[in-house]
Design a protein around this motif. Structure first.
Motif, short mmCIF file in Angstrom:
data_model
loop_
_atom_site.label_atom_id
_atom_site.label_comp_id
_atom_site.label_asym_id
_atom_site.label_seq_id
_atom_site.Cartn_x
_atom_site.Cartn_y
_atom_site.Cartn_z
N LYS A 38 0.82 -1.21 0.00
CA LYS A 38 0.00 0.00 0.00
C LYS A 38 0.85 1.26 0.00
O LYS A 38 0.49 2.27 -0.62
N LEU A 57 -4.83 -0.51 -6.67
CA LEU A 57 -5.67 -0.56 -5.47
C LEU A 57 -6.79 -1.58 -5.62
O LEU A 57 -7.11 -2.29 -4.67
N ALA A 70 -7.22 1.51 2.28
CA ALA A 70 -7.13 1.31 0.83
C ALA A 70 -8.38 1.84 0.14
O ALA A 70 -8.30 2.44 -0.94
N LEU A 74 -8.56 4.77 -2.63
CA LEU A 74 -9.26 4.61 -3.90
C LEU A 74 -10.28 5.74 -4.07
O LEU A 74 -10.45 6.26 -5.18
#
Length: 154
Positions: A38, A57, A70, A74
């Motif tokens: 990440k 992602l 995450a 996004l």
């Protein structure tokens, strides 16, 4: 026979040790760029490579479906690409996983401002006020953005 058994046991133990300590191959690949974690994806976002970050992602979330950070990233990517409805959906997903996630409240409110939905932005400002008991940078930043928005849209 004894030598064979000892060799076999050593081989099995060694194999288990090697297999247990092997790292998974990088699974996130796009345009010959491999993003292992990440943090690498976040660096891609910071460099403005939003399409690459979006694709990575989505792959990342296939294996980490409960990673609220995450989803927040996004949402940020979609907002930067001016896909506001998608951004809102990803921020809401992040908030469904952690209702007190400061970053998602901050970014979803900014997205609402960009969509001219002042009331929804104020709702998330109020949430930040409750979460950040003595104030926090995200709260003050959003408060300033809302004040600026109100001053320029009356």
């Amino acid at each position: 026979m004894r030598y064979f058994l000892v060799t076999l046991i050593v081989f099995i133990l060694f194999s288990k040790f090697v297999l247990a300590n092997m790292q998974d191959p990088p699974a996130i690949v796009n345009d010959n760029k491999i993003l292992i974690d990440k943090k690498d994806i976040q660096n891609t976002i910071e460099s403005g490579e939003y399409e690459l970050a979006r694709n990575n992602l989505k792959v990342f979330l296939e294996k980490n479906s409960s990673d609220y950070e995450a989803y927040n990233l996004l949402g940020y990517v979609e907002r930067q690409l001016q896909n506001y409805e998608l951004a809102i959906n990803f921020y809401k997903k992040a908030l469904s996983l952690d209702e007190n996630f400061i970053g998602a409240h901050h970014y979803i409110a900014i997205t609402y401002l960009e969509m001219d939905d002042l009331e929804s932005a104020k709702y998330h400002l109020n949430q930040l006020d409750l979460i950040c008991l003595f104030g926090c940078d995200d709260f003050y930043d959003l408060k300033n953005k809302i004040t600026f928005y109100e001053a320029n849209n009356e």
